[in-house]
Design a protein around this motif. Sequence first.
Motif, PDB file in Angstrom:
ATOM      1  N   ILE A   4       4.272 -10.914  21.023  1.00  0.00           N
ATOM      2  CA  ILE A   4       3.158 -10.506  18.870  1.00  0.00           C
ATOM      3  C   ILE A   4       2.660 -12.428  18.723  1.00  0.00           C
ATOM      4  O   ILE A   4       1.257 -12.587  18.594  1.00  0.00           O
ATOM      5  CB  ILE A   4       4.140  -9.944  18.400  1.00  0.00           C
ATOM      6  N   TYR A   5       2.912 -13.373  19.180  1.00  0.00           N
ATOM      7  CA  TYR A   5       2.208 -14.590  19.241  1.00  0.00           C
ATOM      8  C   TYR A   5       1.290 -14.808  19.641  1.00  0.00           C
ATOM      9  O   TYR A   5       0.135 -15.095  19.993  1.00  0.00           O
ATOM     10  CB  TYR A   5       3.187 -16.154  19.894  1.00  0.00           C
ATOM     11  N   LEU A   6       0.965 -13.391  21.585  1.00  0.00           N
ATOM     12  CA  LEU A   6      -0.217 -13.700  22.222  1.00  0.00           C
ATOM     13  C   LEU A   6      -1.492 -12.988  22.016  1.00  0.00           C
ATOM     14  O   LEU A   6      -1.766 -13.395  21.406  1.00  0.00           O
ATOM     15  CB  LEU A   6       0.663 -12.806  23.740  1.00  0.00           C
ATOM     16  N   VAL A   7      -0.774 -12.069  20.290  1.00  0.00           N
ATOM     17  CA  VAL A   7      -2.372 -11.301  20.562  1.00  0.00           C
ATOM     18  C   VAL A   7      -2.812 -12.272  19.315  1.00  0.00           C
ATOM     19  O   VAL A   7      -3.342 -11.957  19.093  1.00  0.00           O
ATOM     20  CB  VAL A   7      -1.610  -9.983  20.030  1.00  0.00           C
ATOM     21  N   ILE A   8      -1.745 -12.623  18.365  1.00  0.00           N
ATOM     22  CA  ILE A   8      -2.170 -13.531  17.110  1.00  0.00           C
ATOM     23  C   ILE A   8      -3.148 -14.950  18.030  1.00  0.00           C
ATOM     24  O   ILE A   8      -3.925 -14.729  17.568  1.00  0.00           O
ATOM     25  CB  ILE A   8      -0.869 -14.754  16.914  1.00  0.00           C
ATOM     26  N   ALA A   9      -2.565 -15.409  19.177  1.00  0.00           N
ATOM     27  CA  ALA A   9      -3.742 -16.763  19.619  1.00  0.00           C
ATOM     28  C   ALA A   9      -4.317 -15.656  20.047  1.00  0.00           C
ATOM     29  O   ALA A   9      -6.060 -16.597  19.720  1.00  0.00           O
ATOM     30  CB  ALA A   9      -2.558 -17.168  20.874  1.00  0.00           C
ATOM     31  N   GLY A  10      -4.858 -14.182  20.529  1.00  0.00           N
ATOM     32  CA  GLY A  10      -6.127 -13.967  21.261  1.00  0.00           C
ATOM     33  C   GLY A  10      -6.707 -13.492  19.718  1.00  0.00           C
ATOM     34  O   GLY A  10      -8.349 -13.878  19.682  1.00  0.00           O
ATOM     35  N   PHE A  11      -6.660 -13.446  18.461  1.00  0.00           N
ATOM     36  CA  PHE A  11      -7.058 -13.654  17.634  1.00  0.00           C
ATOM     37  C   PHE A  11      -7.552 -14.373  17.040  1.00  0.00           C
ATOM     38  O   PHE A  11      -9.052 -14.014  16.358  1.00  0.00           O
ATOM     39  CB  PHE A  11      -6.747 -12.583  16.394  1.00  0.00           C
ATOM     40  N   PHE A  12      -6.955 -15.017  16.996  1.00  0.00           N
ATOM     41  CA  PHE A  12      -7.475 -16.640  16.312  1.00  0.00           C
ATOM     42  C   PHE A  12      -8.509 -17.257  17.922  1.00  0.00           C
ATOM     43  O   PHE A  12      -9.537 -18.310  16.996  1.00  0.00           O
ATOM     44  CB  PHE A  12      -6.291 -18.141  16.046  1.00  0.00           C
ATOM     45  N   GLU A  13      -8.452 -16.667  18.913  1.00  0.00           N
ATOM     46  CA  GLU A  13      -9.185 -17.408  19.510  1.00  0.00           C
ATOM     47  C   GLU A  13     -10.881 -16.572  19.235  1.00  0.00           C
ATOM     48  O   GLU A  13     -12.281 -17.697  19.491  1.00  0.00           O
ATOM     49  CB  GLU A  13      -9.172 -17.411  20.953  1.00  0.00           C
TER      50      GLU A  13
END
Length: 106
Positions: A4-13
């Motif tokens: 979930i953290y990784l997906v959130i990081a991707g969206f912020f990217e």
Amino acid sequence: MEWIYLVIAGFFEISWAIGLKYSQGFTKILPSILTVIGMIASFYFLSLSLKRLPLGNAYAIWTGIGTVGTVVLGVILFKEPINVMRMSCIVFIVLGIVGLKLISID
């Protein structure tokens, strides 16, 4: 939770990449501030995901999410060109992201 953290990081990217376009070389203050906030948030959530995920997989997925998202939004927001070859390459990136998730041992 790390996924979930990784997906959130991707969206912020995606948000900071799009923000770079709107900031016009950091000459517009509000888009520039939002871009920097997106960068910080993206790196923060990526760092949280790296507590448990392999670096290579997490980094590839993070950049893949950012790439696919910015291409899609570039077409929608900035009327960037789209063609079969470009879409084919994006499909390969998505397949790579899915493949890395499926083979991840966490």
